[in-house]
Write a protein that holds these residues in place. Structure first.
Motif, short mmCIF file in Angstrom:
data_model
loop_
_atom_site.label_atom_id
_atom_site.label_comp_id
_atom_site.label_asym_id
_atom_site.label_seq_id
_atom_site.Cartn_x
_atom_site.Cartn_y
_atom_site.Cartn_z
N VAL A 270 38.47 54.90 47.94
CA VAL A 270 39.02 55.06 49.29
C VAL A 270 40.39 54.38 49.33
N THR A 271 41.34 55.06 49.95
CA THR A 271 42.68 54.48 50.09
C THR A 271 43.07 54.54 51.56
N SER A 272 43.49 53.42 52.10
CA SER A 272 43.86 53.44 53.51
C SER A 272 45.36 53.60 53.68
N ARG B 242 36.87 47.85 44.25
CA ARG B 242 36.84 48.83 45.35
C ARG B 242 36.27 48.15 46.57
N THR B 243 36.81 48.46 47.73
CA THR B 243 36.24 47.93 48.97
C THR B 243 35.92 49.09 49.89
N LYS B 244 35.23 48.77 51.00
CA LYS B 244 34.66 49.82 51.84
C LYS B 244 35.71 50.75 52.43
N GLN B 245 36.78 50.17 52.97
CA GLN B 245 37.79 51.00 53.64
C GLN B 245 39.06 51.15 52.81
N VAL C 246 41.34 48.95 52.41
CA VAL C 246 42.46 48.21 53.00
C VAL C 246 42.85 47.04 52.09
N GLU D 160 35.03 44.11 54.35
CA GLU D 160 36.15 44.79 53.72
C GLU D 160 36.82 43.94 52.64
#
Lengths: 895, 250
Positions: A609-611, A744-747, A749, A830
């Motif tokens: 995931v990339t914010s 890797r993190t959830k969002q 960010v 996060e």
């Protein structure tokens, strides 16, 4: 100078970003070592043993401590050791090999290597020499003395000493070789003149097999007594095939069917003393006696019998023979030995259970008590195949709760009433608990999902296993009927409540919480792969790829697949093919370069995931990231000239997007290639051999225009997927990198970090902004350069190793030559991701905070100090209030 | 003399024992602080497996590249005296890596050339030129200097003592005498104020005594003639006066 100061500043910043707090170390992480099963051991004392294990380790186990393994010496990469001996003072353990010319001695207390000797031939035997050191003989007949200061002295006895027997008599140590050579040595290492020889009694067929006191027993059951001037043969009626044993210098026993007969040696004649009749069949066991205990152990069909003949051996009074019977099922791997301490005799039974566990039973013969202990030296698995990290499924009660929170049925008031009722019941429970125990109930839940389950296949035990990342405890073990089938893959179902283990002829669905086998299906055609594909109702299901024409077998037959799904498969060492997923895998494109061998392929992880879609630059423009998710990295080697090429391919269309040929190809060490892709970057590492052995890191950052960056389209046949800019830079690292991963993190960010597993046994967390391909090289950095990217810094070809970045801190990880796995899983916070490293030697888990733990209080946040500060400030406010009033009044008066 | 003979015999025996073909490479970690040995001797409890077996927490490898770019590595082990050796090393070029989990060393990478004789020099990481000085030969062991301890942990920095010691007044609290003097000064400064709260009458008396003392001093003291430049003093005074005037004027 400016450059150096910039680098030091950056280094200082990194230090505060990711170093481990002393308060967190050993609390938020844990490590379990797999020492394996005991292969041979010695017990220098009654409370512990020293053992060699099948994981090539020398371990010391202490029975009466919580941490059973006191120390473990890694012997991998050294010679093959097979024999352990301890000295008389129980201070030193000697390790040697019957096949390799090497001899090690270790401090028994802390496992420190005291001396390593490379000998002229394999060591044959080691014995204690009084209390002054050891004598060791080599297979070529040389005899050496190793003193307590670890100096070596060769002894010349006038004959070759291979295997020998020894006995202490009148302040001398007598050495008798198997061949019958005899020599005595005094405490000052002077070989005494000796006119005695056994040569006339021994031969190649009749060797010395035992020597106690002055009595010698030979293969043909000849009994000889050694005098200072001559040797006498004791008159006896033992046949060559009788089972004769020497118990002490003047006591012999024979074992025949149904009886054990004891004989004394008096005036060079054997006299029968006593016979014990045993009605049931039995056989003799090897019992290592610890003086002054003398015993005989026999195994019968009902259990074990031990005869204590310590007092009998002195007095020859048969009434003093004590007999002990134990109802124990002795396995083949069980060893018995005795120990004598504090005037008490202990009998120990050690049995190996072959799953990293052994049991120790200790019988106190004086008190008649039994102590039993199960000791885990290894882990309950011997190999780790296809590990996956999954979340703990939410409990049913929690699911109900969440369901009511999100439900839209019913009126607003009824939903509010339901919620009020739930909150009141929770309050009631809390008050009741407080009244009962004085504490509010603490939730055992893991609200931020820090704890995960690691599921893997143990190929040795042929079991599916699950381990909790909270503390390494084994959650479940499932043994599906798979015979000798090969594991294809382990996948998690979309609801997160089951895992599916896919073998080449069957697949098995297992409940991920309990390990219960829910479903087992056999397949007639060979399964070659398994995919997770999307259905028309936007669910994800598992599809099995069968060997015949790439047919797909869906695990849920009543669904339709979403169109335009594509996969890539490597067919052989030269070919990669793209397929569209329909009822079969329909080939769409193929990548094959003649004369090129594929070394490595890698995808961007689909959970990535990339914010942030771009980087704000100093000139207020945005540098957009190339975030196309269907990128495939392929690294090949040209067979003719060894050139290494890096390809970036659109895995949907097969279009070549980027190619880079290495100019240092001729020196690339092939097996050292590792790659990780995420976000808009690719990092791959390899070892070079020329001009020197060096670890290189290549970083590629991909940039695009605004349209491509904002496009979330997965399949783009109708759009261009060309990369606008590829920025690349090479770095060096001081250590050999064995494995790569990215956080890797959830969002998405939180900043991303790259995890390097080094060969020396550390996992370093390197922030991606350090591995930035846009770092400024060959010129001074300007003010706008600093603003051009997050923590931009000048280029330094060497990424320095920073111990504050070591996730394992002081723990030393054991790195295998292959099959090292680093698993990363986001948590609900996060800032935090769970990281585990596992291989067959160890299992390590921790949490990483690449941008610090900004969304949670650190574990060492001092709430009391915080409260005191608030109170202090309040008191200061009250105290200074009167001054303030006075000051204001004065000011008014002056006016 | 006897000791020397014993040592000579021991060396001779070791040479006899050493029957391996090829060259020998020896090394030693030097300058280890005495507390390291003390920790081992006292069997200091450690939360780590092999926590005090510092020798086992070294990674010592002799690497060389064989045909087809395959790395061949030979493992070395450290003994109690922090010595290691590789015996029977064939001709060729090698890299020697010596990495400790606990200690910082002067260098971790060395280039080993084995030809007619052994030459060991320091190897730099990256494109930088290394130190070409020959540090060791077959006869002379490689001496690797201990440089310090590897730090892995960030310490909690919220304690009051650490805060005070890290402040500009930290030098006062680092010294016991300064600390006492500082405390006494603080007490002398604070006492009149505290007395005003605790015992106002005593404070008043003290103040009167002080004023009396001051007026007596003024009476007995000779009149001072200003020595500073008159302009400077005037400027200062005028500033002070002007500020007073300004305040009053408001």
């Amino acid at each position: 100078m400016k450059k150096i100061s910039c680098i030091s500043f950056a280094a200082a910043l990194f230090r505060c970003v990711i170093s481990i707090s002393l308060a967190d170390a050993f609390k938020s992480d844990w490590i379990q070592y797999n020492h394996g099963n005991l292969s041979s051991f010695v017990a220098p004392s009654s409370d512990g043993l020293v053992a060699l294990t099948d994981m090539n380790e020398l371990v010391k186990v202490k029975f009466d401590q919580d941490e059973k393994v006191q120390w473990a010496v890694d012997l991998r990469g050294l010679e093959n050791f097979d024999t352990i001996v301890t000295d008389k003072n129980e201070q030193v353990v000697y390790l040697f090999s019957k096949s390799d010319n090497v001899f090690h001695s270790y401090n028994l207390t802390n496992g420190v290597l005291l001396k390593r000797l490379v000998t002229s031939s394999p060591v044959a035997q080691v014995v204690s020499f009084f209390d002054k050191g050891v004598l060791f003989s080599c297979a070529d007949g040389t005899l050496f003395f190793l003193d307590p200061a670890y100096n070596v002295k060769q002894l010349d006895l006038g004959f070759k000493v291979g295997h020998f027997h020894h006995s202490y008599v009148d302040g001398l140590i007598y050495l008798v070789t198997d061949e019958g050579d005899v020599r005595s040595v005094d405490i000052d290492l002077s070989a005494q003149p000796c006119s005695v020889s056994l040569q006339s009694y021994t031969s190649r067929q009749n060797k010395v097999i035992d020597f106690k006191g002055t009595t010698i027993l030979t293969t043909n059951n000849d009994i000889l007594t050694l005098k200072s001037e001559n040797v006498h043969k004791v008159s006896s009626n033992f046949g060559k095939k009788d089972s004769v044993r020497l118990l002490t210098s003047n006591l012999i026993y024979t074992v025949t069917s149904g009886k054990i007969t004891f004989y004394s040696i008096d005036n060079e004649i054997t006299n029968e003393l006593y016979t014990i009749k045993i009605t049931e069949p039995f056989w003799l066991l090897t019992l290592e006696n610890d003086s002054p205990f003398e015993g005989i152990a026999i195994k019968t069909s009902t259990g074990l019998k031990v005869l204590d003949v310590s007092d009998f051996s002195d007095s020859h009074d048969p009434t003093l023979i004590r007999s002990f019977e134990f109802e124990t099922n002795l396995s083949n791997g069980e060893s018995i030995f005795s120990s004598y301490s504090n005037d008490e005799t202990l009998l120990h039974f050690i049995s190996n259970e072959n799953n990293g566990v052994f049991t120790r039973k200790t019988f106190n013969l004086n008190r008649g008590t039994l102590a039993s202990d199960t000791i885990r030296v290894g882990l309950p698995y011997s190999s780790i195949e296809s590990p996956i990290m999954i979340d703990f499924p939410a409990p049913e009660s929690k699911l109900d709760e969440s369901l009511h929170l999100v439900q839209t049925e019913g009126s607003l008031i009824s939903r509010w009433l339901y919620r009020l009722k739930r909150h009141l019941s929770q309050l009631g429970r809390s008050v009741a608990s407080f009244r009962r125990s004085g504490n509010f109930p603490r939730s055992n839940d893991d609200p931020f999902s820090f704890n995960k389950i690691v599921v893997f296949f143990d190929n040795v035990g042929r079991d599916l296993m699950a381990v909790s990342t909270k503390d390494g405890s084994s959650l479940w073990k499932c043994s599906p009927e798979i015979g000798s089938q090969r594991l294809v893959k382990i996948l998690e179902t979309s609801n997160g409540r089951e895992v599916v283990a896919i073998f080449d002829r069957s697949y098995h669905t297992v409940d991920s919480t309990s390990g219960q086998l829910l479903k087992s299906e056999s397949v007639k055609t060979e399964i070659v792969d398994a995919l997770q594909v999307r259905t028309t109702d936007n669910n994800e299901i598992i599809a099995l790829v069968l060997a015949n024409d790439k047919q797909l077998l869906l695990m849920n037959a009543n669904v339709k697949l979403l169109p335009r799904q594509y996969v890539v498969k490597q067919l052989d060492a030269q070919t990669i093919s793209g397929y569209e997923v329909t009822e079969t895998l329909a080939p769409t494109w193929s990548f094959k370069k003649d004369n090129e061998e594929i070394l490595l392929i890698s995808h961007k992880p689909k959970e990535s995931v990339t914010s942030s879609i771009g980087i704000a630059r100093a000139d207020h423009t945005v540098l957009y990231k190339y975030l196309y998710p269907n990128l495939l990295s392929v690294i090949t080697k040209v067979k003719s000239d060894g050139t290494v090429k890096f390809y970036l391919i659109d895995s949907i269309t097969g279009e070549l997007l980027y190619l880079h040929s290495h100019d240092d190809s001729d020196s690339l060490v092939q097996d050292s290639l590792k790659i990780v892709m995420d976000d808009n970057w690719i990092v791959y590492t390899y070892l070079t051999s020329k001009p020197k052995i060096e670890q290189r890191i290549i970083v590629l950052d991909l940039f695009a225009d605004k349209e491509k960056a904002s496009s979330k389209e997965v399949s783009v046949f109708n759009e261009s997927t060309q990369i606008n800019t590829v920025s690349k830079l090479a770095f060096n690292y001081p250590e050999v990198i064995s494995e790569l991963a990215s956080t890797r993190t959830k969002q998405g960010v939180t900043l991303k970090s790259i995890l390097f597993l080094t060969k020396s046994g550390n996992i370093y967390e390197i922030p991606k902004f350090v591995l930035n391909s846009r770092r400024v090289a060959n010129r001074e950095m300007t003010a706008s350069d600093f603003q051009d990217d997050f923590r931009m810094m000048p280029y330094d070809p060497v990424i320095n190793r920073n111990t504050y970045q070591a996730l394992n801190h002081k723990h030393l990880l054991k790195v295998a030559s292959d099959d090292n796995h680093i698993l990363v899983k986001p948590t609900l916070l996060e800032s935090t991701a769970a990281v585990c490293f596992l291989n067959k030697y160890n299992f390590f888990c921790t949490k990483v905070h690449p941008s610090l733990s900004y969304d949670t209080l650190s574990t060492y946040f001092d709430k009391v100090k915080f409260l005191i500060t608030i109170i202090g400030l309040f008191i200061a406010y009250i105290a200074t209030k009167s001054f303030l009033v006075k000051k204001c009044l004065n000011a008014q008066w002056i006016k | 003399m006897l000791e020397i003979t014993r040592q000579a015999v021991a060396i001779l025996i070791l040479m006899l024992l050493d029957v391996s073909e090829g060259f020998n490479i020896k090394g030693k970690i030097v300058g280890m602080p005495p507390e390291v040995k003390q920790i081992q001797d006292q069997n200091f409890p450690s939360p780590l497996l092999n926590g005090i077996n510092f020798q086992s927490r070294f990674t010592i490898e002799l690497l060389n590249i064989q045909e087809d770019n395959v790395v061949n590595s030979k493992r070395g082990v450290l003994n109690e005296k922090y010595e290691f050796d590789f015996q029977g090393v064939d001709e060729g070029e090698y890299e020697l890596d010596v990495i400790s989990q606990d200690f910082l060393l002067a260098a971790e990478k060395y280039k080993v050339k084995v030809g007619d004789h052994v030459e060991i020099s320091e190897e730099a990481v990256g494109p930088y030129p290394g130190n070409k000085t020959v540090l060791a030969t077959e006869e002379q062991p490689l001496m690797i200097e201990f440089k310090g301890y590897k730090e892995y942990y960030e310490r909690q920095s919220s304690s009051l003592v650490e805060m005070l010691q890290g402040s500009p007044l930290g030098f006062i609290f680092a010294n016991k005498t300064y600390t006492i003097m500082f405390c006494v000064c603080m007490v002398i400064i604070a006492t009149p104020y505290v007395l005003q709260w605790v015992n106002p009458e005593l404070a008043k008396q003290l103040q009167e005594i002080q004023q009396e003392g001051a007026s007596r001093q003024r009476e007995t003291a000779p009149t001072k003639i200003p020595v500073a430049p008159a302009e400077t003093k005037n400027v200062k005074n005028s500033n002070s006066n002007s500020s007073t005037r300004r305040r009053r004027g408001h």
